[in-house]
Scaffold this active site. Structure first.
Site, PDB file in Angstrom:
ATOM      1  N   LYS A 158       0.831  -1.207   0.000  1.00 16.55           N
ATOM      2  CA  LYS A 158       0.000   0.000   0.000  1.00 16.55           C
ATOM      3  C   LYS A 158       0.864   1.255   0.000  1.00 16.55           C
ATOM      4  O   LYS A 158       1.970   1.244   0.548  1.00 16.55           O
ATOM      5  CB  LYS A 158      -0.869   0.048   1.254  1.00 16.55           C
ATOM      6  CG  LYS A 158      -1.948  -1.009   1.346  1.00 16.55           C
ATOM      7  CD  LYS A 158      -2.702  -0.827   2.667  1.00 16.55           C
ATOM      8  CE  LYS A 158      -4.005  -1.546   2.682  1.00 16.55           C
ATOM      9  NZ  LYS A 158      -4.748  -1.360   3.940  1.00 16.55           N
ATOM     10  N   LYS A 201      -0.805  -8.046   5.748  1.00 16.81           N
ATOM     11  CA  LYS A 201      -1.460  -9.305   5.405  1.00 16.81           C
ATOM     12  C   LYS A 201      -2.686  -8.945   4.585  1.00 16.81           C
ATOM     13  O   LYS A 201      -3.426  -8.012   4.934  1.00 16.81           O
ATOM     14  CB  LYS A 201      -1.885 -10.031   6.691  1.00 16.81           C
ATOM     15  CG  LYS A 201      -2.532 -11.392   6.444  1.00 16.81           C
ATOM     16  CD  LYS A 201      -1.465 -12.409   6.101  1.00 16.81           C
ATOM     17  CE  LYS A 201      -2.074 -13.802   5.913  1.00 16.81           C
ATOM     18  NZ  LYS A 201      -1.061 -14.742   5.365  1.00 16.81           N
ATOM     19  N   LEU A 203      -6.287  -9.268   3.589  1.00 15.01           N
ATOM     20  CA  LEU A 203      -7.559  -9.853   4.042  1.00 15.01           C
ATOM     21  C   LEU A 203      -8.423 -10.053   2.802  1.00 15.01           C
ATOM     22  O   LEU A 203      -8.704  -9.092   2.084  1.00 15.01           O
ATOM     23  CB  LEU A 203      -8.230  -8.912   5.042  1.00 15.01           C
ATOM     24  CG  LEU A 203      -7.376  -8.573   6.264  1.00 15.01           C
ATOM     25  CD1 LEU A 203      -8.073  -7.551   7.146  1.00 15.01           C
ATOM     26  CD2 LEU A 203      -7.054  -9.822   7.082  1.00 15.01           C
ATOM     27  N   LYS A 237     -17.821   4.237  -2.862  1.00 11.97           N
ATOM     28  CA  LYS A 237     -18.967   3.632  -2.163  1.00 11.97           C
ATOM     29  C   LYS A 237     -20.228   3.831  -2.981  1.00 11.97           C
ATOM     30  O   LYS A 237     -20.411   4.885  -3.586  1.00 11.97           O
ATOM     31  CB  LYS A 237     -19.110   4.247  -0.770  1.00 11.97           C
ATOM     32  CG  LYS A 237     -17.914   3.918   0.135  1.00 11.97           C
ATOM     33  CD  LYS A 237     -17.855   4.810   1.359  1.00 11.97           C
ATOM     34  CE  LYS A 237     -16.612   4.514   2.188  1.00 11.97           C
ATOM     35  NZ  LYS A 237     -16.354   5.554   3.211  1.00 11.97           N
ATOM     36  N   GLU A 275     -11.869   3.805  10.105  1.00  8.94           N
ATOM     37  CA  GLU A 275     -12.237   2.733   9.184  1.00  8.94           C
ATOM     38  C   GLU A 275     -11.576   1.422   9.610  1.00  8.94           C
ATOM     39  O   GLU A 275     -10.375   1.411   9.951  1.00  8.94           O
ATOM     40  CB  GLU A 275     -11.754   3.042   7.760  1.00  8.94           C
ATOM     41  CG  GLU A 275     -12.457   4.135   7.052  1.00  8.94           C
ATOM     42  CD  GLU A 275     -12.018   4.200   5.568  1.00  8.94           C
ATOM     43  OE1 GLU A 275     -11.214   3.369   5.138  1.00  8.94           O
ATOM     44  OE2 GLU A 275     -12.493   5.114   4.875  1.00  8.94           O
ATOM     45  N   ARG A 291     -12.666  14.121   8.354  1.00 13.17           N
ATOM     46  CA  ARG A 291     -13.659  15.012   7.724  1.00 13.17           C
ATOM     47  C   ARG A 291     -15.058  14.472   7.979  1.00 13.17           C
ATOM     48  O   ARG A 291     -15.214  13.322   8.398  1.00 13.17           O
ATOM     49  CB  ARG A 291     -13.410  15.061   6.209  1.00 13.17           C
ATOM     50  CG  ARG A 291     -13.696  13.721   5.554  1.00 13.17           C
ATOM     51  CD  ARG A 291     -13.491  13.701   4.053  1.00 13.17           C
ATOM     52  NE  ARG A 291     -13.977  12.438   3.503  1.00 13.17           N
ATOM     53  CZ  ARG A 291     -13.260  11.314   3.426  1.00 13.17           C
ATOM     54  NH1 ARG A 291     -12.014  11.303   3.851  1.00 13.17           N
ATOM     55  NH2 ARG A 291     -13.773  10.194   2.926  1.00 13.17           N
ATOM     56  N   ARG A 337     -26.143   6.107  -3.153  1.00 12.39           N
ATOM     57  CA  ARG A 337     -25.532   7.269  -3.807  1.00 12.39           C
ATOM     58  C   ARG A 337     -25.963   7.264  -5.277  1.00 12.39           C
ATOM     59  O   ARG A 337     -25.684   6.287  -6.003  1.00 12.39           O
ATOM     60  CB  ARG A 337     -24.011   7.191  -3.744  1.00 12.39           C
ATOM     61  CG  ARG A 337     -23.445   7.259  -2.332  1.00 12.39           C
ATOM     62  CD  ARG A 337     -21.948   7.446  -2.404  1.00 12.39           C
ATOM     63  NE  ARG A 337     -21.312   7.325  -1.094  1.00 12.39           N
ATOM     64  CZ  ARG A 337     -20.030   7.649  -0.870  1.00 12.39           C
ATOM     65  NH1 ARG A 337     -19.263   8.065  -1.893  1.00 12.39           N
ATOM     66  NH2 ARG A 337     -19.512   7.526   0.337  1.00 12.39           N
TER      67      ARG A 337
HETATM   68  C1  MV4 Z   1      -6.973  -3.708   2.630  1.00 17.39           C
HETATM   69  C2  MV4 Z   1      -7.744  -4.732   2.021  1.00 17.39           C
HETATM   70  C3  MV4 Z   1      -7.424  -6.064   2.346  1.00 17.39           C
HETATM   71  N1  MV4 Z   1      -6.408  -6.349   3.188  1.00 17.39           N
HETATM   72  N2  MV4 Z   1      -5.980  -4.020   3.473  1.00 17.39           N
HETATM   73  C4  MV4 Z   1      -8.829  -0.117   0.093  1.00 17.39           C
HETATM   74  C5  MV4 Z   1      -8.452   1.330   0.203  1.00 17.39           C
HETATM   75  C6  MV4 Z   1      -8.224   1.563   1.625  1.00 17.39           C
HETATM   76  N3  MV4 Z   1      -9.451   2.027   2.255  1.00 17.39           N
HETATM   77  C7  MV4 Z   1      -7.809   0.240   2.190  1.00 17.39           C
HETATM   78  N4  MV4 Z   1      -8.368  -0.741   1.300  1.00 17.39           N
HETATM   79  C8  MV4 Z   1      -8.182  -2.058   1.517  1.00 17.39           C
HETATM   80  N5  MV4 Z   1      -7.221  -2.406   2.377  1.00 17.39           N
HETATM   81  C9  MV4 Z   1      -5.704  -5.327   3.724  1.00 17.39           C
HETATM   82  N6  MV4 Z   1      -4.659  -5.633   4.549  1.00 17.39           N
HETATM   83  C10 MV4 Z   1      -8.759  -4.380   1.158  1.00 17.39           C
HETATM   84  C11 MV4 Z   1      -8.971  -3.049   0.892  1.00 17.39           C
HETATM   85  C12 MV4 Z   1     -10.034  -2.742  -0.051  1.00 17.39           C
HETATM   86  C13 MV4 Z   1     -11.156  -2.090   0.387  1.00 17.39           C
HETATM   87  C14 MV4 Z   1     -11.279  -1.680   1.711  1.00 17.39           C
HETATM   88  C15 MV4 Z   1     -12.452  -1.062   2.092  1.00 17.39           C
HETATM   89  C16 MV4 Z   1     -13.484  -0.855   1.186  1.00 17.39           C
HETATM   90  C17 MV4 Z   1     -13.348  -1.239  -0.116  1.00 17.39           C
HETATM   91  C18 MV4 Z   1     -12.188  -1.870  -0.541  1.00 17.39           C
HETATM   92  C19 MV4 Z   1     -12.054  -2.266  -1.865  1.00 17.39           C
HETATM   93  C20 MV4 Z   1     -10.918  -2.897  -2.260  1.00 17.39           C
HETATM   94  C21 MV4 Z   1      -9.896  -3.147  -1.353  1.00 17.39           C
END
Ligand code: MV4
Length: 446
Positions: A158, A201, A203, A237, A275, A291, A337
């Site tokens: 990331k 990791k 998820l 979203k 989050e 925000r 939305r």
């Molecule tokens: C993750 C994940 C799976 N595993 N981290 C997407 C952007 C940011 N909000 C973090 N996100 C994610 N982080 C780990 N370790 C999957 C996502 C993710 C996601 C998270 C929340 C809502 C929608 C998403 C869509 C794709 C991936």
């Protein structure tokens, strides 16, 4: 209390803030680009100032123009809404330096949470569960390989300056790691001008659960429960709901109290959202948003609390109007939305509204700045309305949502109303049985 607030935003959120201000007896200043001269937030505000041409960088992101408008109109405070400058620490600092109140957190908290690595380490120190991962940024591929060995595949790389999914790359084995690492860094550099990346990791099928929070300048902090924002497409979203159909009351109380304790400890001021990813009964912190969020509405519908009013009160230095025991949850709320996009191709569809009818009735709320004859400009985000529905139960909410979507008329352009009608008819959605990948799988199935 402020006498006059300048709203440095447009569309439905600008109107939302005007409404809260009017109920509080606070005068409002709307700013607008030349493309928004006939926008509803301009019509409903007490005063308005044109701050530039249509492009956001020359108008809604134009800090000198916004500050000049505030000075010219004698505003006491500036509300940034969401998007645009709402999480720009520099803007928050400059606003305060020029003698205006910034309706939002302290600049250092905006900055702290803007860097995903420092945000994660801070939250871990304050006791939030985080995704197992690298302790910091990964400067070379060798560091990444070593981290992957320690974490175990699959892993996710990331962007430290990231958020919203940009620069995120998964790797399921050593062979995939090199490309994932290189791609993540180049995408992060392109998107944020900063190619620091870290690893977690991966998820594979989590829900996206976020907790609504608020802190004041008297050491108080509250949570207003959680929202499930898993129904998303390409990190946008589409549908949000409160409470999450995936949590029970004990989990709700635990994660809410934990999040509120954390922001109390670091003296956070204003509204904020923490989050989490939720998988197999466990929560993992991923980000904090400093925000007001688009989907604050579903929280308002189940608590009956005006979050914008509380946000403004806190910004004036007043204590929160509520204690945690005053925050009660009633029923269920779901937000759709509505975007000015084709419901299948998602191609933007700006243009003139020819026929507009918003649904109504018990438990139905439409937050939108649309009106019949309004011309949607092509320069900005495509979201044009939020349909928020409340019911005593999730089932009653779904029935009411179906009826409201059928009643909603937005003529002259393409919208995603038909997409929402398809989603809420799906058994998985009706059963609350979905994760963050569900919608893209559903759309991929056609
Ligand atoms: C993750 C994940 C799976 N595993 N981290 C997407 C952007 C940011 N909000 C973090 N996100 C994610 N982080 C780990 N370790 C999957 C996502 C993710 C996601 C998270 C929340 C809502 C929608 C998403 C869509 C794709 C991936």
């Amino acid at each position: 209390m402020f006498e006059k607030i300048l709203i440095a935003n447009r569309g439905e959120i600008a109107l939302r803030i005007v409404r809260a201000c009017r109920e509080m007896g606070i005068r409002t200043v709307a700013v607008h680009s030349t493309a928004d001269e006939s926008a509803m937030h301009v019509r409903f505000a007490d005063e308005s100032v044109c701050i530039g041409p249509p492009a956001a960088r020359d108008s809604y992101l134009n800090i000198p123009a916004i500050l000049s408008a505030a000075a010219l109109t004698g505003a006491d405070a500036i509300h940034p809404g969401y998007g645009f400058l709402s999480e720009n620490a520099q803007f928050a600092r400059i606003v305060a330096e020029h003698g205006f109140a910034f309706i939002g957190p302290a600049p250092e908290h905006i900055r702290l949470m803007g860097d995903k690595v420092t945000a994660k380490s801070t939250m871990r120190e304050f006791g939030l569960p985080t995704v197992p991962g690298s302790s910091g940024a990964l400067p070379t591929e060798e560091f990444a390989r070593a981290a992957a060995q320690k974490i175990g595949y699959p892993v996710l790389i990331k962007a430290a300056a990231g958020g919203g999914g940009k620069g995120m790359k998964a790797a399921f084995n050593d062979e995939e790691l090199r490309e994932a690492y290189q791609l993540a860094r180049s995408e992060a550099r392109a998107a944020f001008g900063n190619d620091d990346v870290y690893m977690e990791k991966y998820l594979v099928r989590p829900r996206h659960i976020e907790v609504q929070l608020i802190g004041d300048t008297h050491g108080n902090a509250l949570h207003f429960g959680e929202r499930d924002c898993s129904i998303q497409r390409r990190h946008q979203k589409v549908i949000e709901e409160a409470p999450s159909p995936g949590l029970n009351a004990d989990q709700r109380e635990m994660i809410g109290a934990l999040a509120a304790n954390v922001i109390r400890k670091f003296g956070y001021r204003g509204v904020g959202t923490i989050e989490f990813l939720y998988e197999d009964g466990k929560f993992y912190f991923i980000e904090m948003n400093t925000r007001l969020q688009i989907e604050h509405t579903v929280t308002e519908m189940i608590t009956g609390i005006d979050l914008v009013r509380e946000q403004i009160r806190v910004a004036t230095g007043l204590p929160l109007s509520y204690k945690q025991e005053d925050v009660q949850f009633q029923g269920h709320a779901i937000e759709c939305r509505i975007n000015a996009e084709h419901p299948e191709s998602f191609i933007p569809s700006p243009g003139k509204i020819a026929g507009y009818h918003a649904p109504g009735g018990l438990g139905v709320r439409v937050d939108s700045a649309l009106y019949d004859g309004y011309r949607i400009p092509p320069h900005y985000d495509s979201m044009i309305a939020k349909l928020i529905v409340h019911g005593a139960t999730r089932n009653e909410c779904l029935l009411r949502l179906k009826r409201s979507l059928e009643e909603f008329v937005i003529g002259g352009i393409q919208t995603t109303l038909p997409l929402h009608q398809r989603i809420i008819a799906q058994p998985d959605f009706i059963n609350g049985d979905y994760d963050i990948h569900w919608l893209e799988k559903f759309l991929g199935r056609g």
